[in-house]
Design an enzyme around this catalytic site. Structure first.
Site, PDB file in Angstrom:
ATOM      1  CG  HIS A  90      34.683  33.997  33.274  1.00 29.48           C
ATOM      2  ND1 HIS A  90      35.277  32.887  33.835  1.00 29.48           N
ATOM      3  CD2 HIS A  90      35.612  34.546  32.467  1.00 29.48           C
ATOM      4  CE1 HIS A  90      36.526  32.792  33.378  1.00 29.48           C
ATOM      5  NE2 HIS A  90      36.750  33.788  32.548  1.00 29.48           N
ATOM      6  NE  ARG A 132      28.341  29.236  44.863  1.00 33.43           N
ATOM      7  CZ  ARG A 132      29.233  28.374  44.348  1.00 33.43           C
ATOM      8  NH1 ARG A 132      30.330  28.044  45.024  1.00 33.43           N
ATOM      9  NH2 ARG A 132      29.037  27.850  43.151  1.00 33.43           N
ATOM     10  CE  LYS A 143      30.255  28.127  39.094  1.00 30.41           C
ATOM     11  NZ  LYS A 143      30.341  27.131  38.013  1.00 30.41           N
ATOM     12  CG  HIS A 174      34.997  35.463  41.280  1.00 30.78           C
ATOM     13  ND1 HIS A 174      36.238  34.882  41.407  1.00 30.78           N
ATOM     14  CD2 HIS A 174      34.346  34.761  40.319  1.00 30.78           C
ATOM     15  CE1 HIS A 174      36.338  33.874  40.541  1.00 30.78           C
ATOM     16  NE2 HIS A 174      35.203  33.780  39.877  1.00 30.78           N
ATOM     17  NE  ARG A 226      48.886  31.922  42.199  1.00 31.09           N
ATOM     18  CZ  ARG A 226      48.504  31.864  40.924  1.00 31.09           C
ATOM     19  NH1 ARG A 226      48.610  30.736  40.253  1.00 31.09           N
ATOM     20  NH2 ARG A 226      48.025  32.930  40.323  1.00 31.09           N
ATOM     21  CE  LYS A 258      43.751  34.959  31.904  1.00 31.50           C
ATOM     22  NZ  LYS A 258      43.743  34.324  33.246  1.00 31.50           N
ATOM     23  N   PRO A 282      42.162  25.353  42.052  1.00 35.75           N
ATOM     24  CG  PRO A 282      43.179  24.485  40.160  1.00 35.75           C
ATOM     25  CD  PRO A 282      41.841  24.808  40.737  1.00 35.75           C
ATOM     26  CB  VAL A 283      44.052  30.092  40.711  1.00 37.07           C
ATOM     27  CG1 VAL A 283      44.320  31.582  40.902  1.00 37.07           C
ATOM     28  CG2 VAL A 283      45.355  29.350  40.527  1.00 37.07           C
ATOM     29  CG  ASN A 284      38.064  31.858  43.547  1.00 36.61           C
ATOM     30  OD1 ASN A 284      37.448  31.751  42.497  1.00 36.61           O
ATOM     31  ND2 ASN A 284      37.573  32.518  44.586  1.00 36.61           N
ATOM     32  CB  THR A 285      40.537  36.593  41.873  1.00 38.35           C
ATOM     33  OG1 THR A 285      41.701  36.076  41.216  1.00 38.35           O
ATOM     34  CG2 THR A 285      40.783  38.052  42.266  1.00 38.35           C
TER      35      THR A 285
END
Length: 124
Positions: free
Chosen positions: A119, A10, A7, A12, A85, A66, A42-45
């Site tokens: 992650h 896929r 995952k 990142h 974004r 975090k 909403p956000v992905n790198t």
């Protein structure tokens, strides 16, 4: 079922390009990697480095995640990344994204045997 490591890849990894190829990069990638299936993420790198280099981060600088967990690691060197974004006009199912190119240290959470990223926590 998709493993946590698969995952991560896929969501990142994009080793095939050195940077976001076009302004449409995020729209295409978020869709093709199934990150807009039931909602607009909403956000992905995306990380534009060889998978082995990203996996190696799991043996680099140990930092707190975090969420307070202690299994996060920061890369010693900067990596080429693209932050996707969601734009203000984005509305599911027509998710729309803006790409931001950067060279930053990545922070990933690792687990398992072999010890691999599962992650993407942050970039600094």
């Amino acid at each position: 079922k998709e493993s946590a490591a698969a995952k991560f890849e896929r969501q990142h990894m994009d080793s095939s390009t050195s940077s976001a190829s076009s302004s449409n990069y995020c729209n295409q990638m978020m869709k093709s990697r199934n990150l807009t299936q039931d909602r607009c993420k909403p956000v992905n790198t995306f990380v534009h480095e060889p998978l082995a280099d990203v996996q190696a981060v799991c043996s680099q600088k140990n930092v707190a995640c975090k969420n307070g967990q202690t299994n996060c690691y920061q890369s010693y060197s900067t990596m080429s990344i693209t932050d996707c974004r969601e734009t203000g006009s984005s509305k599911y199912p027509n998710c729309a994204y803006k790409a931001t190119q950067a060279k930053k240290h990545i922070i990933v959470a690792c687990e398992g045997n072999p010890y691999v990223p599962v992650h993407f926590d942050a970039s600094v």
